[in-house]
Structure formats: structure tokens, C-alpha cells
Design a protein around this motif. Structure first.
Motif, PDB file in Angstrom:
ATOM      1  N   ILE A 100      41.688 -12.010  -6.714  1.00 38.42           N
ATOM      2  CA  ILE A 100      41.870 -11.118  -5.573  1.00 38.42           C
ATOM      3  C   ILE A 100      43.327 -11.202  -5.136  1.00 38.42           C
ATOM      4  CG2 ILE A 100      39.473 -11.211  -4.816  1.00 38.42           C
ATOM      5  CD1 ILE A 100      40.185 -13.245  -2.773  1.00 38.42           C
ATOM      6  N   GLU A 101      43.733 -10.313  -4.253  1.00 40.29           N
ATOM      7  CA  GLU A 101      45.144 -10.192  -3.939  1.00 40.29           C
ATOM      8  C   GLU A 101      45.440 -10.503  -2.471  1.00 40.29           C
ATOM      9  OE1 GLU A 101      46.575  -6.723  -6.975  1.00 40.29           O
ATOM     10  OE2 GLU A 101      45.395  -6.082  -5.237  1.00 40.29           O
ATOM     11  N   GLY A 102      46.564 -11.175  -2.254  1.00 44.75           N
ATOM     12  CA  GLY A 102      47.068 -11.413  -0.916  1.00 44.75           C
ATOM     13  C   GLY A 102      48.128 -10.381  -0.575  1.00 44.75           C
ATOM     14  N   ARG A 230      29.817  -5.361  -8.440  1.00 45.45           N
ATOM     15  CA  ARG A 230      29.300  -4.001  -8.238  1.00 45.45           C
ATOM     16  C   ARG A 230      28.128  -4.000  -7.270  1.00 45.45           C
ATOM     17  NH1 ARG A 230      30.577  -3.482 -13.841  1.00 45.45           N
ATOM     18  NH2 ARG A 230      28.489  -4.203 -14.416  1.00 45.45           N
ATOM     19  N   ARG A 231      27.230  -4.944  -7.451  1.00 43.02           N
ATOM     20  CA  ARG A 231      26.020  -4.990  -6.628  1.00 43.02           C
ATOM     21  C   ARG A 231      26.349  -5.172  -5.150  1.00 43.02           C
ATOM     22  NH1 ARG A 231      23.770  -8.192  -9.615  1.00 43.02           N
ATOM     23  NH2 ARG A 231      24.215 -10.198  -8.640  1.00 43.02           N
ATOM     24  N   SER A 235      35.245  -3.913  -3.987  1.00 46.40           N
ATOM     25  CA  SER A 235      36.295  -3.198  -4.712  1.00 46.40           C
ATOM     26  C   SER A 235      37.609  -3.944  -4.538  1.00 46.40           C
ATOM     27  CB  SER A 235      36.432  -1.762  -4.204  1.00 46.40           C
ATOM     28  OG  SER A 235      36.778  -1.759  -2.826  1.00 46.40           O
ATOM     29  N   GLY A 236      38.551  -3.713  -5.459  1.00 43.52           N
ATOM     30  CA  GLY A 236      39.848  -4.347  -5.345  1.00 43.52           C
ATOM     31  C   GLY A 236      39.895  -5.757  -5.863  1.00 43.52           C
ATOM     32  N   ALA A 237      38.799  -6.257  -6.415  1.00 47.51           N
ATOM     33  CA  ALA A 237      38.767  -7.572  -7.045  1.00 47.51           C
ATOM     34  C   ALA A 237      38.423  -7.368  -8.515  1.00 47.51           C
ATOM     35  CB  ALA A 237      37.741  -8.477  -6.386  1.00 47.51           C
TER      36      ALA A 237
END
Length: 241
Positions: A100-102, A230-231, A235-237
Motif C-alpha cells: 500500500i502507499e503512503g 476484491r471481496r 482499491s489502491g492496494a
């Protein structure tokens, strides 16, 4: 597959797998309508308990720092963390399962336009105390002042109420927290990639650490991690390589 009793005992010495769940990172976990923990970390903990053929106990905390403390003290058997060298003194990590993003958040009128603009004298950066990005920015920022909010979910509130210059955090958390407030923007580049992994207390056996590492690789390769993202509508990871 029947596992050796010694391996099961190393991973779940009480006979129950105690998994620490950090509710402070929405990519990993949250609460459903019945206030029950849900998310990818809960799914992985459930799958691991099933693999060991033991019961599962979820120990919920609201910050990554508390999760580190609980697992380091062996009050839980496994946890879900961002990999960081400071944490590796008490916890052995698997390879990451999710990336994931910081990101940085600033007022729309701020002169800060790129990440390099943040590290200036007089700039105050709000972070979640003990989070992966707190640890990272504490090492990286040389001139800006770090202001620590009690938890990651309280970063934006602290930022807004204090009139600070910058907030730092997980991109999805920042976007969700600022969605209904006009006049703010994310910078258009990440300042770090946060590598989310599973981890055990460092004193557990080498076989236990090897088993957990292999488990994570299997969960990635089989599509389990991608399906969980997905479940839970994350999003974005992305699934780590």
C-alpha cells in the motif's frame, strides 16, 4: 495435511491461534455492522487457524504500535504489520502479502507541490503515532517537525483542528477522511511503499517462522489475497510479488 504437533504448539501454544488485528488501517481490517472484525487480515488469520486445525481468537487493537506491543509480548501469536527495521527487533516478518502507499495531504492553497517540498523548517507533518510511516518519516525527514496523532484514523482530524501544514498516511485513509471536506489535496506521488506482512514473536521456533513464510507465499500464489482484496472492496492496494 497433518502437521507435526510441535509445529502447531510453536504457532499456537495455548491451543488457540491468537491473532492480533489492527483496526486502525482500513486496508487490513475494520468492523462490520455487528462490530465484528472483518478484512483481509481476518481472512488470513482464519485460514491459518484452519490450516493448524485450532480455534481462532481475534485480539483487536486500534493502532499498529499496539499490535506490535501485543505480539512482541507474546500476548498474541501472530499479527499483521508493515515491515520496519525497528519492529524487527522483536518480531520476525514474512515477505509482504500486500503493498500500500503512503501519501501527503496538504491544503489546496499550500505551496507544497512535490514530496521534496515537505522537508522544510517550519513545516509540521501529522502522523499516526507508532505507524509505519511515523517510523519511516522519523528517519527520513531532517527539517520538518513531526506531530503525532494518537492513531492513524485521527490523523486528519488532528491535522484539520490544529491547522498543520501536512498530514501523512495511507492513501485510502486520507482520501476517505477528507472526502467531505473541500479545500485539500493529496500530492500526486507517494512518499513510501508500505509492505504489509504477517509476523510472529521473534522467540518462536525457526520451523514456525518458516511455516508462516510459506503460508503467506501460498496465499499470494493461490489468489487468496487478491480475492480478499476484491471481496472487501479494497482499491489502491496490490498483491505483493
Amino acid at each position: 495435511m497433518t502437521l507435526a504437533p510441535s509445529l502447531v504448539a510453536a504457532l499456537a501454544p495455548t491451543g488457540t491461534l491468537r491473532a492480533c488485528i489492527n483496526l486502525g488501517n482500513p486496508v487490513l481490517a475494520g468492523l462490520d455492522e455487528q462490530s465484528t472484525p472483518r478484512g483481509i487480515s481476518v481472512d488470513l488469520a482464519t485460514a491459518l487457524a484452519q490450516r493448524l486445525d485450532v480455534a481462532l481468537e481475534l485480539i483487536s487493537v486500534d493502532t499498529a504500535a499496539k499490535s506490535v506491543d501485543v505480539v512482541s509480548a507474546e500476548a498474541a501469536d501472530v499479527g499483521f504489520f508493515a515491515v520496519d527495521p525497528r519492529r524487527a527487533t522483536t518480531i520476525t516478518f514474512t515477505a509482504p502479502y500486500v503493498l500500500i502507499e503512503g501519501y501527503y495531504l496538504v491544503p489546496q492553497t499550500s505551496a507544497v507541490t512535490i514530496n521534496a517540498d515537505v522537508d522544510q523548517a517550519g513545516t509540521r507533518v501529522v502522523v499516526g503515532r507508532g505507524s509505519a510511516y511515523d517510523l519511516f518519516l522519523t528517519r527520513e525527514l531532517q527539517h520538518a517537525e513531526i506531530v503525532r496523532a494518537p492513531t492513524s484514523p485521527s490523523v486528519v482530524t488532528t491535522f484539520l483542528e490544529g491547522g498543520y501544514e501536512v498530514a501523512a498516511g495511507v492513501k485510502q485513509q486520507l482520501e476517505a477522511d477528507i472526502a467531505s471536506t473541500a479545500g485539500y489535496r493529496l500530492l500526486n506521488e507517494r512518499f513510501m511503499v508500505i509492505r504489509q506482512a504477517m509476523g510472529l514473536p521473534i522467540a518462536r521456533s525457526a520451523n514456525a517462522h518458516a511455516f508462516l513464510a510459506a503460508f503467506v507465499e501460498e496465499m499470494k500464489a493461490s489468489g487468496f489475497v487478491a480475492d480478499a482484496l476484491r471481496r472487501h472492496g479494497i482499491s489502491g492496494a496490490e498483491v505483493a510479488p
